[in-house]
Design a protein around this motif. Structure first.
Motif, PDB file in Angstrom:
ATOM      1  N   GLY A  97     -40.210  -0.447 122.970  1.00  0.00           N
ATOM      2  CA  GLY A  97     -40.578  -1.792 122.857  1.00  0.00           C
ATOM      3  C   GLY A  97     -41.568  -1.840 121.596  1.00  0.00           C
ATOM      4  N   TYR A  98     -42.492  -2.569 121.841  1.00  0.00           N
ATOM      5  CA  TYR A  98     -43.634  -2.616 120.909  1.00  0.00           C
ATOM      6  C   TYR A  98     -44.765  -1.751 121.378  1.00  0.00           C
ATOM      7  N   ASN A  99     -44.655  -0.807 122.179  1.00  0.00           N
ATOM      8  CA  ASN A  99     -45.656   0.116 122.664  1.00  0.00           C
ATOM      9  C   ASN A  99     -45.711   1.229 121.945  1.00  0.00           C
ATOM     10  N   THR A 100     -47.145   1.611 121.621  1.00  0.00           N
ATOM     11  CA  THR A 100     -47.585   2.862 121.305  1.00  0.00           C
ATOM     12  C   THR A 100     -48.358   3.484 122.368  1.00  0.00           C
ATOM     13  N   ALA A 101     -48.511   4.897 122.114  1.00  0.00           N
ATOM     14  CA  ALA A 101     -49.260   5.768 123.222  1.00  0.00           C
ATOM     15  C   ALA A 101     -50.080   6.852 122.332  1.00  0.00           C
ATOM     16  N   LYS A 102     -51.405   6.960 122.746  1.00  0.00           N
ATOM     17  CA  LYS A 102     -52.181   8.110 122.409  1.00  0.00           C
ATOM     18  C   LYS A 102     -51.925   9.295 123.374  1.00  0.00           C
ATOM     19  N   ILE A 103     -51.468  10.401 122.697  1.00  0.00           N
ATOM     20  CA  ILE A 103     -51.212  11.322 123.632  1.00  0.00           C
ATOM     21  C   ILE A 103     -52.096  12.745 123.227  1.00  0.00           C
ATOM     22  N   ASP A 104     -52.628  13.058 124.136  1.00  0.00           N
ATOM     23  CA  ASP A 104     -53.392  14.470 124.136  1.00  0.00           C
ATOM     24  C   ASP A 104     -52.587  15.585 124.406  1.00  0.00           C
ATOM     25  N   GLU A 105     -52.452  16.634 123.458  1.00  0.00           N
ATOM     26  CA  GLU A 105     -51.272  17.750 123.802  1.00  0.00           C
ATOM     27  C   GLU A 105     -51.987  19.011 123.514  1.00  0.00           C
ATOM     28  N   SER A 106     -51.491  19.956 124.254  1.00  0.00           N
ATOM     29  CA  SER A 106     -51.958  21.450 124.324  1.00  0.00           C
ATOM     30  C   SER A 106     -51.146  22.429 124.191  1.00  0.00           C
ATOM     31  N   ILE A 107     -51.207  23.514 123.341  1.00  0.00           N
ATOM     32  CA  ILE A 107     -50.367  24.725 123.471  1.00  0.00           C
ATOM     33  C   ILE A 107     -50.868  25.857 124.119  1.00  0.00           C
ATOM     34  N   TYR A 108     -50.340  26.551 124.900  1.00  0.00           N
ATOM     35  CA  TYR A 108     -50.671  27.836 125.795  1.00  0.00           C
ATOM     36  C   TYR A 108     -49.466  28.827 125.283  1.00  0.00           C
ATOM     37  N   VAL A 109     -49.901  30.080 125.119  1.00  0.00           N
ATOM     38  CA  VAL A 109     -49.262  31.276 124.937  1.00  0.00           C
ATOM     39  C   VAL A 109     -49.710  32.152 125.809  1.00  0.00           C
ATOM     40  N   ASN A 110     -49.007  32.749 126.987  1.00  0.00           N
ATOM     41  CA  ASN A 110     -49.306  33.709 127.644  1.00  0.00           C
ATOM     42  C   ASN A 110     -48.686  35.049 127.482  1.00  0.00           C
ATOM     43  N   TYR A 111     -49.288  36.041 127.626  1.00  0.00           N
ATOM     44  CA  TYR A 111     -48.622  37.536 127.355  1.00  0.00           C
ATOM     45  C   TYR A 111     -49.211  38.432 128.375  1.00  0.00           C
ATOM     46  N   PHE A 112     -48.060  39.106 128.979  1.00  0.00           N
ATOM     47  CA  PHE A 112     -48.178  40.126 129.844  1.00  0.00           C
ATOM     48  C   PHE A 112     -47.571  41.423 129.530  1.00  0.00           C
ATOM     49  N   ALA A 113     -48.277  42.584 129.738  1.00  0.00           N
ATOM     50  CA  ALA A 113     -47.793  43.622 129.078  1.00  0.00           C
ATOM     51  C   ALA A 113     -48.497  45.269 129.508  1.00  0.00           C
ATOM     52  N   PRO A 114     -47.376  46.152 129.952  1.00  0.00           N
ATOM     53  CA  PRO A 114     -48.034  47.185 130.207  1.00  0.00           C
ATOM     54  C   PRO A 114     -48.391  48.043 128.917  1.00  0.00           C
ATOM     55  N   GLN A 115     -49.425  49.065 128.799  1.00  0.00           N
ATOM     56  CA  GLN A 115     -50.028  49.528 127.669  1.00  0.00           C
ATOM     57  C   GLN A 115     -49.924  50.925 127.554  1.00  0.00           C
ATOM     58  N   PHE A 116     -49.753  51.499 126.503  1.00  0.00           N
ATOM     59  CA  PHE A 116     -50.470  52.932 126.133  1.00  0.00           C
ATOM     60  C   PHE A 116     -51.738  52.584 125.428  1.00  0.00           C
ATOM     61  N   VAL A 117     -52.615  53.467 125.932  1.00  0.00           N
ATOM     62  CA  VAL A 117     -54.065  53.283 125.581  1.00  0.00           C
ATOM     63  C   VAL A 117     -54.724  54.405 124.991  1.00  0.00           C
ATOM     64  N   GLY A 118     -55.679  54.710 124.288  1.00  0.00           N
ATOM     65  CA  GLY A 118     -56.233  55.789 123.785  1.00  0.00           C
ATOM     66  C   GLY A 118     -57.885  55.320 123.406  1.00  0.00           C
ATOM     67  N   ASN A 119     -58.683  56.409 123.415  1.00  0.00           N
ATOM     68  CA  ASN A 119     -59.965  56.377 123.147  1.00  0.00           C
ATOM     69  C   ASN A 119     -60.504  57.661 122.177  1.00  0.00           C
ATOM     70  N   ILE A 120     -61.176  57.724 121.128  1.00  0.00           N
ATOM     71  CA  ILE A 120     -61.603  58.440 120.160  1.00  0.00           C
ATOM     72  C   ILE A 120     -63.077  58.486 120.128  1.00  0.00           C
ATOM     73  N   ARG A 121     -63.974  59.459 120.371  1.00  0.00           N
ATOM     74  CA  ARG A 121     -65.374  59.297 120.274  1.00  0.00           C
ATOM     75  C   ARG A 121     -65.764  59.376 118.776  1.00  0.00           C
ATOM     76  N   LEU A 122     -66.791  58.460 118.518  1.00  0.00           N
ATOM     77  CA  LEU A 122     -67.257  58.591 116.939  1.00  0.00           C
ATOM     78  C   LEU A 122     -68.449  59.482 117.101  1.00  0.00           C
ATOM     79  N   GLY A 123     -68.477  60.724 116.806  1.00  0.00           N
ATOM     80  CA  GLY A 123     -69.630  61.661 116.603  1.00  0.00           C
ATOM     81  C   GLY A 123     -70.103  61.993 118.139  1.00  0.00           C
ATOM     82  N   LYS A 124     -71.120  62.278 118.285  1.00  0.00           N
ATOM     83  CA  LYS A 124     -71.715  62.413 119.755  1.00  0.00           C
ATOM     84  C   LYS A 124     -72.554  61.549 120.420  1.00  0.00           C
ATOM     85  N   GLY A 125     -72.440  60.396 119.951  1.00  0.00           N
ATOM     86  CA  GLY A 125     -73.181  59.049 120.463  1.00  0.00           C
ATOM     87  C   GLY A 125     -72.387  58.247 121.503  1.00  0.00           C
TER      88      GLY A 125
END
Length: 230
Positions: A97-125
């Motif tokens: 009709g002659y109607n207009t609407a103000k719309i609030d909108e959002s985007i979400y992206v969700n991600y779930f995953a098993p991981q291969f992980v590692g850690n390297i010490r930098l020096g002795k600290g």
């Protein structure tokens, strides 16, 4: 007088010897074992995101992550990652009709995953380099809510919520500063690819848009947080 000199020399040596001795170095905190972490920051989508927003930027938003990691004595191991993205915007749309609407909108992206992980010490600290990679499940949700009809605020506006599902990949590189045996401060830079189709009919995309360009969301993320070593 000679006795006094001998006494002073003996006292000086007694005080100097402990100072000259090297203090034993404290053993660094172990990197291996179980840990939990949580972090938050910002993210930028570098691929195209097709929306009809007239306010806000769908490709720049908040990022957050949480997860678990286990490292062997070789400082490599496995874990699990959850990472989320949120952006907010809006538009003024034709509502019949002659109607207009103000719309609030959002985007979400969700991600779930098993991981291969590692850690390297930098020096002795207290600093160490962290890394991880994985393949998992991705979901994008777009939602909209009418907050005004013909310029008049409303709390009964129609709600729209549409979701698409797919799979994704991630790679992360970061650093950790150990504050204590149990607690560390972390900062990370990560890249995520979410292979999700933005359906042309569902999202009202222009007919001239190349459908092949709407099947992925690639984003860069910078996060800072805390890690608990169990």
């Amino acid at each position: 007088m000679k006795h006094i000199r001998k006494y002073l020399m003996a006292s000086a040596l007694a005080l100097a010897i402990p100072c000259m001795a090297e203090e034993p170095e404290e053993a660094p905190n172990p990197l291996n074992g179980h840990s939990l972490f949580a972090a938050g920051g910002i993210s930028h989508i570098v691929s195209e995101v097709y929306t009809t927003w007239t306010t806000g930027e769908p490709r720049l938003g908040l990022d957050w992550q949480a997860g678990y990691a286990w490292l062997s004595k070789r400082n490599i191991g496995a874990g699990f990652l959850y990472q989320g993205y949120y952006a907010h915007g809006g538009e003024t749309a034709y509502a019949g009709g002659y109607n207009t609407a103000k719309i609030d909108e959002s985007i979400y992206v969700n991600y779930f995953a098993p991981q291969f992980v590692g850690n390297i010490r930098l020096g002795k600290g207290i600093w160490s380099l962290t890394y991880g990679a994985g393949i998992g499940f991705a979901m994008m949700t777009q939602s909209g809510y009418a907050t005004a009809i013909n310029g008049k605020p409303t709390s009964n506006g129609p709600m729209m919520r549409l979701s698409e599902y797919g799979w994704g990949t991630n790679a992360t590189l970061g650093v950790e500063c150990r504050c204590s045996k149990e607690v560390g401060i972390i900062a990370s830079f990560s890249w995520l690819n979410s292979f999700i189709s933005q359906d042309l009919d569902k999202y009202y995309l222009p007919s001239g848009v190349d459908r092949d360009k709407t099947t992925g969301i690639s984003r860069l993320c910078i996060d800072i947080g805390i890690k608990l070593h169990l």
